[in-house]
Design a protein around this motif. Structure first.
Motif, short mmCIF file in Angstrom:
data_model
loop_
_atom_site.label_atom_id
_atom_site.label_comp_id
_atom_site.label_asym_id
_atom_site.label_seq_id
_atom_site.Cartn_x
_atom_site.Cartn_y
_atom_site.Cartn_z
N ALA A 571 0.75 -1.27 -0.05
CA ALA A 571 -0.09 -0.14 0.07
C ALA A 571 0.72 1.32 0.01
N SER A 572 2.13 1.16 0.16
CA SER A 572 3.17 2.41 0.18
C SER A 572 3.31 2.60 -1.37
N VAL A 573 3.08 1.87 -2.35
CA VAL A 573 3.31 2.21 -3.63
C VAL A 573 2.03 2.43 -4.50
N ASP A 574 2.13 3.17 -5.51
CA ASP A 574 0.98 3.25 -6.39
C ASP A 574 0.71 1.97 -7.39
N LEU A 575 -0.39 2.16 -8.24
CA LEU A 575 -0.64 0.97 -9.01
C LEU A 575 0.66 0.34 -9.93
N SER A 576 1.41 1.28 -10.19
CA SER A 576 2.69 0.70 -10.95
C SER A 576 3.84 0.57 -10.14
N GLY A 577 3.69 0.53 -8.90
CA GLY A 577 4.72 0.24 -7.96
C GLY A 577 5.61 1.22 -7.59
N LYS A 578 5.12 2.41 -7.77
CA LYS A 578 6.07 3.45 -7.41
C LYS A 578 5.81 4.08 -6.07
N PRO A 579 6.95 4.33 -5.61
CA PRO A 579 6.57 4.54 -3.81
C PRO A 579 5.82 6.17 -3.65
N TYR A 580 4.71 6.13 -2.96
CA TYR A 580 4.18 7.41 -2.81
C TYR A 580 5.19 8.35 -2.08
N ALA A 581 5.93 7.80 -1.18
CA ALA A 581 7.00 8.90 -0.70
C ALA A 581 8.51 8.42 -1.22
N PRO A 582 8.96 9.26 -2.20
CA PRO A 582 10.17 8.77 -3.00
C PRO A 582 11.32 8.99 -1.94
N LYS A 595 12.49 -3.80 -4.89
CA LYS A 595 13.58 -3.52 -4.15
C LYS A 595 13.14 -2.95 -2.77
N GLY A 596 13.97 -3.24 -1.76
CA GLY A 596 13.74 -2.82 -0.44
C GLY A 596 13.24 -3.73 0.53
N ASP A 597 11.97 -3.64 1.42
CA ASP A 597 11.82 -4.45 2.20
C ASP A 597 11.15 -5.79 1.43
N VAL A 598 10.88 -6.81 2.33
CA VAL A 598 10.26 -8.08 1.52
C VAL A 598 8.83 -7.47 1.28
N PRO A 599 8.49 -7.71 0.16
CA PRO A 599 7.21 -7.00 -0.23
C PRO A 599 6.10 -7.83 0.17
N ASP A 600 4.81 -7.43 0.60
CA ASP A 600 3.86 -7.82 1.31
C ASP A 600 2.99 -8.65 0.21
N GLY A 601 3.78 -9.65 -0.26
CA GLY A 601 3.37 -10.45 -1.46
C GLY A 601 4.28 -10.08 -2.81
N PRO A 602 4.93 -11.12 -3.11
CA PRO A 602 5.95 -11.10 -4.25
C PRO A 602 5.35 -10.47 -5.56
N TRP A 603 4.22 -10.63 -5.67
CA TRP A 603 3.38 -10.38 -7.12
C TRP A 603 3.92 -8.95 -7.63
N PRO A 604 3.89 -8.85 -8.90
CA PRO A 604 4.25 -7.58 -9.52
C PRO A 604 2.99 -6.67 -9.15
N PRO A 605 3.20 -5.27 -9.68
CA PRO A 605 2.15 -4.38 -8.96
C PRO A 605 1.02 -4.55 -9.65
N LEU A 606 -0.11 -3.70 -9.12
CA LEU A 606 -1.31 -4.18 -9.69
C LEU A 606 -1.59 -3.83 -10.80
N ALA A 607 -0.88 -2.67 -11.47
CA ALA A 607 -1.16 -2.13 -12.79
C ALA A 607 -0.78 -3.53 -13.96
N SER A 608 0.10 -4.44 -13.66
CA SER A 608 0.42 -5.51 -14.38
C SER A 608 -0.72 -6.50 -14.17
N GLU A 609 -1.34 -6.40 -15.22
CA GLU A 609 -2.76 -7.03 -15.52
C GLU A 609 -3.08 -8.41 -14.68
N ALA A 610 -2.72 -9.48 -15.21
CA ALA A 610 -2.91 -10.58 -14.34
C ALA A 610 -2.23 -10.92 -13.07
N ASP A 611 -1.34 -10.55 -12.73
CA ASP A 611 -0.30 -10.86 -11.65
C ASP A 611 -0.65 -10.16 -10.44
#
Lengths: 817, 214, 263
Positions: A571-582, A595-611
């Protein structure tokens, strides 16, 4: 905590409410100070001007028990000034979800939500229970919830939130909390400023919020605020409970409470006779395509837990049948235990590393309940009020048949093992010195007890032969904490191939994603899976590097789950995986990986359709709850007065007290569970708190001379105005009385408490620490010094945590009896 | 009582009473102890002197208790010698004008009583510093009881007393022994020779003879 | 060893009292019996077994703004140390290279001169041992390359310990950051104290903190004027007598002939 201690330094606004970290978590203040040094604001809201208030740039007083009014006003302020993070709530919360049109808000329903069945009295409903059918969402045919992405539909959660909190006007809030209007608005303004995408606000709370009849809803109110402002999952944000014991986080993780098994699996109930029933009832399902629904993996964790208990040979269904089941809807928590104990329903009791005679609300009832036992085992470092209850004040040993065994145990530095801090960090500790005399570590005591019980079962049998004899117990004759830690992590019980890789039988499971529902893996606590692997004991790591720059220190110890330091970080990134607070990114997507912390789910960002997956993976629909239908007392927080309060009516509605709380004065022990609300005999609000120098009921700290020197005696802090009214001088010895008991205390007359104006009348508040008891020092004096002799046995309807933070007392001079 | 030959210059006559000698012994003895112990504590470079008493810790006790003796014996001293020591007359002024016969001239010194003018000066100085040292000394002994203001004034005042008295005590001791042979016996045996009395305290000798019918 | 300064930044103190306990721990000092007299401050003052103390002070401004001040009190380790000036026992109070003023209680004779000579009334008397005690800046830890126990224990960075110039630079930087009435206290007093505060309020606001700490001029008068003067008068007296004796000789009485001598 969703975040962790060091992360506080990343915050732009730290709200301290219901806690006093400068005093009770002093080391944490290092990180708070760093946030201040970087320009962050420290805002303190507390009935009393505390040490934290002394370091804050903004302090606002509020009457104990009025937090929901305060926070509700903040929600209204955020909404009507458009300070909320709209993209965030639209994408990551159920704000867009349409609610059942039958649902009614308290503003339209006598102060309660729709679906309440209870007894109507002058004070509103009592002993109520909600049928939550109307707290549901409108559904599409495909099984997903109907949503309004414009957030305009009057039935969408967002608009319902707005409507509900429209009643929390500044005037109404001031009337309930007693907070001066200018201070109230200053707090709102400071905190709501963190709604900007690149700003983060955090809340530090503790018992001051949880120990109320509306405790869970207090936290809910703040969670809603954090969601509105987009503060969940970000650095310097989150909802952060400051835990009051060094390993209480660990104890809840490992299922010490009655309603959960290790790893927050639910305790099975009588209506779930088989494992299949259990998995069916407890595994959430969803049709939301982007939801990870991580609790959907429940069967893997329940199976692995059963394997950990009973090993590979016992069939899973048999293992499940060996687990004790609780009656559906029954409550087996603390208040219930001592109520039943008083009624003679317990023969024996292990008071293990605790002092209920001082720590239990309505301590007189607890002490008398102990006298009904046949036996008690007191496992502790020092003699205490519990083990010696039978010779305490008001007790006649000749009339008491309880046999008490004292098992002296080792202190934390006298044994090896791990503790888990508030930030979910599991940290391994080595043994520094031997325990004195015959004192033993708890693990060894349990081990010896178990071996003896098993021996007796082998010889004589008993009521639960198989469940006892078939338990695996591979920790050595002398308890080996490493063996236990590995068991908690979990093993492969047979060779298993997963995604083309072969995992050998007997090897440690690397992470919980490898746990299986078919019984081929074991894990004593799935959230800790990954803490002790072929790479070693991760909790013993002490790496001081921090390439993230935001204080993650991922190589220091190990955090559950999977060493993720900030949870919900998607939830700290937008739909394309860019951090809201750079400038303080938690995770960021570089095109192929996070990159960074262990993502809370390894899946790609929401903008990536299927995954792509939604960030709140532990919720069935993957989104956080603005509208929260899962609690016992309402999908939105609503202000109710504490059980004992100073005013006759709830200014907010005709419903006086939380309608779903269990009213012990009716169902408990009437002569001991007394209630006195708006009673001229007890006109003063009382709250309880801690000091830096003592800990819990003082069983260790009162015995430590350097600490007792600093804070030698029970005291009561009161305003100068109240002292003048009563004729008390600073340092005078007085007595504090409630409907349930009385304690001796030294009066500290201070300008840090001020009288409140509540609903047009002057209301005084006093505060007392809960660290003292008769057993030490001066046991022969048998003095009444324990704060819990005054507190009521009423609990939150969700957790049954007692309301120790707001009740009514009087303060009198010692001479007057 | 006289001895040897009556009226000869060698005749020994009583000049002090036993009580006077006792008081002087106590007063002077304690004074000397106070000076020795005091100086050994006042100057780091003289700290080795504390070894006489057994180290600085004991020396402080010697100083404090000598001070008590000083205070008590001094009270007697001031009382018994007040009349002779504190009252000045015209002869005393003349004595000073002649330098007491010690300095520029030996002639024309007016006959002196038992305390000559110089001794009277010494008495006054000694009485004043006795009072000063006793009071400031007690205050310095109990600095918490007397508080900051009193104590912090006592420290320099006590030192002022030392400064005033140090030279005077040396001179008094010298003039009472080496400087004026025949004097010290007055404070040991209590007797002096007629010749000594005639030289030093002729007026007193005259009064003595008149009293003893001569 | 270079000259050090202990910087105590009162803006960061949360009154957790780790410093008080760490000091007792390191020095093996026992707890003293206490009561609650209406404050969190305990023991009420420094004493022979309490070398450092957090002082609590509640302050209410006229506009109702509340302040709760916490001050870590201990020996300031002054460069111009009043205690050292007053002490009559050589080697009892000495200074180390780092700036610690160390009172060796074993050498102390209990005269208590140091107590009033100290502008802060720091040294404390123990009636049982008849000696004075105070913070010794953990000079024993410093000799091993460690920092004082209180600085080590302090969780918030209130108490820092380092080279003099670096600490003073830090102090001035912090005062600039804080603004308002904040100031550095100690560096300009008593030739520079080695325990330096960053105060958040004006010095006169704090209880028990002298605004312009100095050794009383009466002490100066005592030790620097009257003390040498008394040696002068003593030697002067001796000299005068010696000179007189050499030049004038003793004043002998005249023994006349003609009187009968006793045989």
């Amino acid at each position: 905590m969703t975040n962790h201690w060091i992360d506080f330094r990343n915050s732009d606004c730290i709200l301290v409410m219901g806690s006093n970290p400068a005093c009770n978590h002093p080391v944490s203040f290092k990180w708070i100070q760093k946030a201040i040094d970087k320009g962050g604001k420290l805002v303190c809201v507390d009935p009393r001007f505390t040490q934290t208030a002394a370091k804050s740039s903004l302090y606002a007083p509020l009457r104990s028990g009025s937090d929901i009014a305060f926070l509700g006003g903040m929600i209204k302020y955020i909404l009507e000034n458009n300070l909320y993070f709209e993209d965030y709530i639209r994408q990551y919360t159920n704000a867009t979800y349409l609610v059942n049109p039958e649902f009614k808000l308290p503003g339209d329903n006598d102060g309660v939500f729709s679906g309440l069945a209870g007894t109507k009295t002058r004070e509103g409903y009592v002993s109520g229970k909600y049928d939550r059918a109307t707290w549901s969402f409108q559904m599409n045919d495909d099984g997903t919830a109907k949503k309004d992405l414009t957030l305009q539909d009057p039935n969408c959660a967002f608009q319902l939130l707005k409507k509900h909190f429209s009643r929390y006007t500044v005037e109404k809030v001031v009337e309930i909390t007693g907070t001066p209007k200018d201070k109230l608005l200053a707090v709102y303004k400071s905190y709501a400023a963190t709604g900007k995408p690149d700003k983060a606000g955090t809340i530090l709370y503790a018992m001051g919020w949880t120990q109320h009849t509306v405790g869970v809803q207090n936290i809910r109110a703040m969670s809603i605020i954090q969601l509105l402002l987009g503060n969940m999952g970000v650095a310097g944000g989150g909802v952060n409970a400051l835990r009051g014991e060094a390993n209480v986080q660990g104890s809840t993780d490992h299922g010490l409470l009655f309603h959960i098994l290790p790893g927050y699996l639910k305790t099975p109930t009588a209506s779930m006779p088989t494992l299949a029933d259990y998995n069916e009832k407890n595994t959430p399902k969803t049709k939301e395509p982007k939801s990870a629904n991580w609790w959907g993996n429940t069967p893997k964790y329940s199976a692995s837990l059963l394997r950990s208990f009973y090993g590979a040979e016992v069939p899973l269904d048999d293992a499940y049948s060996y687990l004790p089941k609780i009656d559906d809807g029954a409550n087996y928590s603390w208040l219930t235990i001592f109520d039943k104990m008083y009624k003679g329903q317990f023969s024996g009791f292990f008071a293990w590393g605790q002092n209920p005679a001082c720590s239990g609300a309505n301590a007189n009832k607890v002490r008398q309940a102990l006298a009904k036992l046949k036996w008690m085992v007191n496992v502790n470092l020092f003699p205490n009020e519990t083990g010696d209850f039978w010779k305490g004040p008001g007790m006649n040993p000749a009339e008491i048949d309880t046999e008490v065994f004292m098992l002296p145990c080792a202190a934390s530095m006298e044994k090896e093992g791990s503790i888990s801090n508030s930030g979910r960090w599991m940290q391994w500790r080595y043994k520094a010195t031997n325990a004195p005399g015959v004192a033993m570590p708890d693990g060894e005591i349990i081990s010896e007890l178990f071996h003896k019980v098993r021996e007796l079962y082998q010889k004589d049998g008993g009521p639960v032969t198989d469940p006892i004899l078939k338990l695996t117990w591979d920790y050595g004759k002398a308890f080996d904490p490493h063996a236990v830690a590995k068991e908690i992590n979990g093993y492969f019980l047979e060779d298993k191939e997963i995604d083309g890789k072969l995992y050998k039988k007997g090897s440690l499971v690397p992470a919980f994603k490898f746990l299986q529902a078919d019984g081929s893996t074991s894990s004593g606590c799935w959230v800790y899976c990954g803490s002790y692997t072929a790479d070693g004991n991760k909790s013993a790591k002490r790496g001081k590097d921090d390439p993230t720059g935001i204080g993650q220190y991922s190589n220091w110890a190990w955090a559950w789950p999977v060493n993720r330091r900030i949870i919900y970080n998607r939830a700290s990134v937008d739909l394309s995986g860019k951090p809201y607070a750079p400038d303080k990114p938690v995770i960021s997507w570089d095109g192929t990986a996070w990159k960074g912390d262990v993502p809370d789910g390894p899946w790609p960002p929401l903008a990536s359709e299927a995954d792509g997956k939604l960030p709140f993976i532990m919720k069935p629909d993957g989104v956080a709850s603005i509208f929260g239908p899962g609690l016992a007392d309402g999908p939105f927080p609503e202000h109710y007065e504490p059980l004992e309060c100073p005013i006759e009516k709830n200014p907010m509605s005709p419903q006086f007290v939380n309608p779903t709380v269990k009213r012990w004065e009716k169902d408990g022990v009437p002569e001991l569970d007394k209630r006195a609300s708006c009673d001229p005999r007890y006109p003063i609000v009382c709250t309880t708190y801690r000091v830096s120098e003592h800990w819990q009921t003082g069983v260790m700290t009162r015995w430590t001379p350097w600490l007792l020197e600093l804070q030698p005696e029970m005291f009561v802090e009161m305003s100068r105005e109240l002292a003048e009214l009563k004729g008390f001088k600073n340092g005078e010895r007085v007595m504090v009385k409630s409907a349930r008991g009385e304690v001796n205390a030294v009066a500290i007359v201070t300008p840090r408490f001020k009288p409140f104006t509540i609903a047009g009348q002057i209301v005084h508040e006093v505060g007392i620490p809960w660290h003292y008891g008769w057993r030490y020092p001066n046991p022969e004096k048998k003095e009444l010094r324990s704060a819990n002799l005054l507190t009521p046995s009423i609990g939150d309807p969700n957790t049954m945590i007692p309301e120790s933070k707001a009740f009514m007392v009087d303060v009198i001079g010692k001479e007057v009896k | 009582m006289s001895s040897t030959v009556k009226n000869s210059s060698y005749e020994l006559i009583d000049v002090t009473t036993p009580f006077e000698r006792l008081v002087h012994l106590a007063f002077a003895g304690s004074c000397i102890l106070l000076f020795i112990s005091g100086f050994s504590l006042m100057f780091h470079s003289l700290s080795f002197i504390t070894n006489i008493f057994g180290g600085p810790y004991v020396t402080k006790y010697v100083h404090n208790f000598s001070g008590l003796l000083f205070a008590v014996s001094g009270l007697f001293a001031v009382v018994i010698w007040f009349k002779e020591g504190a009252i000045f007359n015209a002869d005393d002024i003349k004595w000073f004008m002649k330098g007491g016969g010690y300095l520029w001239t030996k002639e024309g010194i007016p006959p002196q009583g038992r305390f000559n003018a110089g001794q009277k000066m010494y008495f006054v100085l000694k009485a004043a510093t006795w009072a000063l040292m006793s009071v400031t000394g007690i205050i310095m002994w109990f600095p918490y009881f007397f508080g900051r203001e009193l104590t912090i004034f006592s420290y320099p005042l006590h030192a002022l007393g030392v400064a005033s008295l140090a030279g005077a005590v040396v001179v008094h001791g010298f003039l009472g022994s080496l400087g004026n042979p025949g004097t010290i016996q007055a404070m040991i045996t209590g007797k002096c020779t007629r010749a000594w009395a005639k030289l030093q305290h002729a007026k007193w000798l005259k009064e003595y003879d008149e009293k003893h019918g001569k | 060893m270079k000259e050090k300064i202990m910087l105590v930044d009162l803006s960061k103190c949360t009154a957790c009292r780790s410093c008080q306990v760490a000091c007792k721990n390191w020095n093996g000092l026992p707890a003293v019996p206490t009561i609650n007299s209406g404050t969190y401050q305990n023991p009420p003052d420094l004493n022979a077994k309490t070398y450092t103390l957090i002082r609590f002070q509640e302050l209410e401004a006229r506009d109702g703004a509340m302040k709760w001040l916490f001050r870590n009190d201990k020996c300031f380790h002054c460069t111009d140390a009043g205690c050292m000036k007053a002490c009559p026992v050589p080697g009892c109070i000495t200074r180390t290279e780092s700036g610690a003023v160390v009172l060796d209680s074993t050498k102390c004779i209990g005269c208590k001169y140091c107590y009033h000579a100290c502008p802060f009334s720091v040294p404390q008397f123990d009636a049982a041992t008849e000696k004075m005690y105070k913070c010794h800046w953990c000079h024993d830890r410093q000799a091993e390359g460690r920092i004082p126990a209180c600085a080590k224990a302090c969780p918030t960075g209130t108490i820092q310990f380092g080279d003099k110039d670096a600490m003073l630079a830090l102090a001035n930087k912090r005062v600039k950051e804080l603004g308002g009435d904040a100031s550095v206290y100690g560096d300009k007093h008593l030739d520079g104290t080695h325990v330096v505060y960053v105060l958040t309020e004006k010095p006169e606001v704090y209880d028990n903190l002298p605004v312009h700490p100095k050794i009383s001029p009466l002490i100066f008068l005592w030790k620097d004027v009257l003390k040498p003067f008394s040696m002068l008068t003593f030697l002067g007296g001796l000299g005068a007598c010696a000179l007189y004796y050499l030049i004038k000789g003793p004043k002998r009485p005249k023994f006349e002939e003609g009187g009968e001598k006793h045989e």
